[in-house]
Design an enzyme around this catalytic site. Sequence first.
Site, PDB file in Angstrom:
ATOM      1  N   CYS A  96       0.857  -1.179   0.000  1.00 56.68           N
ATOM      2  CA  CYS A  96       0.000   0.000   0.000  1.00 56.68           C
ATOM      3  C   CYS A  96       0.897   1.233   0.000  1.00 56.68           C
ATOM      4  O   CYS A  96       1.887   1.285   0.740  1.00 56.68           O
ATOM      5  CB  CYS A  96      -0.915   0.018   1.208  1.00 56.68           C
ATOM      6  N   ASP A 228      -6.578  10.215  -5.021  1.00 57.32           N
ATOM      7  CA  ASP A 228      -5.853   9.257  -4.182  1.00 57.32           C
ATOM      8  C   ASP A 228      -4.520   8.938  -4.872  1.00 57.32           C
ATOM      9  O   ASP A 228      -4.334   9.219  -6.047  1.00 57.32           O
ATOM     10  CB  ASP A 228      -6.713   7.986  -4.054  1.00 57.32           C
ATOM     11  N   ASN A 229      -3.616   8.321  -4.097  1.00 55.38           N
ATOM     12  CA  ASN A 229      -2.372   7.806  -4.665  1.00 55.38           C
ATOM     13  C   ASN A 229      -1.520   8.864  -5.375  1.00 55.38           C
ATOM     14  O   ASN A 229      -1.119   8.707  -6.524  1.00 55.38           O
ATOM     15  CB  ASN A 229      -2.669   6.605  -5.586  1.00 55.38           C
TER      16      ASN A 229
HETATM   17  N1  MTE Z   1      -9.760  -2.053  -5.867  1.00 54.10           N
HETATM   18  C1  MTE Z   1     -11.039  -1.748  -5.587  1.00 54.10           C
HETATM   19  N2  MTE Z   1     -11.982  -2.134  -6.482  1.00 54.10           N
HETATM   20  N3  MTE Z   1     -11.395  -1.080  -4.468  1.00 54.10           N
HETATM   21  C2  MTE Z   1     -10.441  -0.668  -3.551  1.00 54.10           C
HETATM   22  O1  MTE Z   1     -10.807  -0.079  -2.522  1.00 54.10           O
HETATM   23  N4  MTE Z   1      -8.044  -0.526  -3.014  1.00 54.10           N
HETATM   24  C3  MTE Z   1      -6.731  -0.413  -3.662  1.00 54.10           C
HETATM   25  C4  MTE Z   1      -6.397  -1.662  -4.468  1.00 54.10           C
HETATM   26  N5  MTE Z   1      -7.508  -2.025  -5.316  1.00 54.10           N
HETATM   27  C5  MTE Z   1      -9.074  -0.948  -3.829  1.00 54.10           C
HETATM   28  C6  MTE Z   1      -8.783  -1.685  -5.008  1.00 54.10           C
HETATM   29  C7  MTE Z   1      -5.631  -0.179  -2.750  1.00 54.10           C
HETATM   30  S1  MTE Z   1      -5.396   1.442  -2.246  1.00 54.10           S
HETATM   31  C8  MTE Z   1      -4.735  -1.173  -2.410  1.00 54.10           C
HETATM   32  S2  MTE Z   1      -3.366  -0.804  -1.472  1.00 54.10           S
HETATM   33  C9  MTE Z   1      -4.947  -2.564  -2.834  1.00 54.10           C
HETATM   34  O2  MTE Z   1      -6.138  -2.728  -3.574  1.00 54.10           O
HETATM   35  C10 MTE Z   1      -5.013  -3.476  -1.637  1.00 54.10           C
HETATM   36  O3  MTE Z   1      -5.158  -4.807  -2.034  1.00 54.10           O
HETATM   37  P1  MTE Z   1      -5.489  -5.898  -0.923  1.00 54.10           P
HETATM   38  O4  MTE Z   1      -6.644  -5.410  -0.103  1.00 54.10           O
HETATM   39  O5  MTE Z   1      -5.770  -7.168  -1.660  1.00 54.10           O
HETATM   40  O6  MTE Z   1      -4.247  -6.036  -0.077  1.00 54.10           O
END
Ligand code: MTE
Length: 399
Positions: A96, A228-229
């Site tokens: 993350c 984000d990000n």
């Molecule tokens: N994909 C979807 N559809 N929704 C989400 O909230 N979070 C993202 C990503 N993909 C997210 C997502 C983020 S910020 C991260 S760090 C990773 O998924 C986390 O993956 P994990 O929960 O399998 O560790």
Amino acid sequence: GTPDNHVPRDPRLIRLTGVHPFNVEPPLTALYKEGFLTSPELFYVRNHGPVPQVRDEDIPDWEISIEGLVEKPLILNFREVLQKYNQITAPITLVCAGNRRKEQNTVRKSKGFSWGPAGLSTALFTGPMMADILRSAKPLRRAKYVCMEGADKLPNGFYGTSVKLNWAMDPNRGIMLAHKMNGEDLRPDHGRPLRAVVPGQIGGRSVKWLKKLILTDAPSDNWYHINDNRVLPTMVSPEMSALDRKWWTDERYAIYELNVNSVAVYPQHDEEIDLSTAGPTYTVKGYAYAGGGRRITKVEISLDRGKSWRLSEIEYAEDKYRDFDGDLFGGKVDMWWREASFCWSFWSLDVPVADLETSDAILVRAVDEALSAMPRDMYWSVLGMMNNPWFRVAITKEG
Ligand code: MTE
């Protein structure tokens, strides 16, 4: 109850936000003890909202569409994704972008919640290469980006983001879709039944519960891609960033490849070392990773505030599995990943206990093959992401 009542979860996971959505990291020592691969039940979770509820019997009919700047728009169901495309299995560490954010929040509150140093996990992911799927829709020459969209309905629409199309088409970058983790079907929290996995890049690009791949000539305009990000310039305060949209729409500040980072797992911040029973040496150890498939080349430890550095040993996943015949969890592991470093590595160093006794802190820094180095000083930014200054464990003496 929460919208996630249907999702089974391990009580060892540490909650970082309230009851909902679910955001957790494993205890750092438990994560480390698992070794290179993390059990799916201990894998960190970052959810922006509710986990889409998908019944087992509906999974074969789960559809993804490939649309936008393509000659042949496609809708594929889950069965076709598994049957029509070559299936790859590879170990990949997801991190993350908020890993280690707690240290930023301690210095100055950012707009994100406090991840400790365990916002990362590793699994063997199985599924087709994204390139093969995109190729069957025949991308147009103007297409430059792949936008991905998930099925989780959030306050600002579905979660979505994008990566460059030429990355998705490059076999060395290993961008894939996954339906299995460590040989078992994806768990609900990790994108069941299908997710994107973008190795070497921040976890936020690996879209879970994947429904759409849209080829475009510009980066994603999804709310979550924009808001984000990102690592905005350090002078941008929470107040400024809320008032002035220009900071968010500048794609230069979007983050993709992970930066080099390292954390000491032993000693823990609150670990007590009894000098009367400790041996002549104490083994300092931890993990390190870099982005973009780059290998960690050095991890160094200082006990004198950075005046001198000692070189640690590094154990690489790629070496550990060098003689490995290709079968793990019933999946044939593909070999392309050995050409790149998409996994974390472990480092360790025996330090004389006498040297710890005269030191006030253990400092850790890592360097990757591009000679990108962890900085001495923190780069604070409004989202508190990509925090990677020298890792520090303070030493205090009792009695
Ligand atoms: N994909 C979807 N559809 N929704 C989400 O909230 N979070 C993202 C990503 N993909 C997210 C997502 C983020 S910020 C991260 S760090 C990773 O998924 C986390 O993956 P994990 O929960 O399998 O560790």
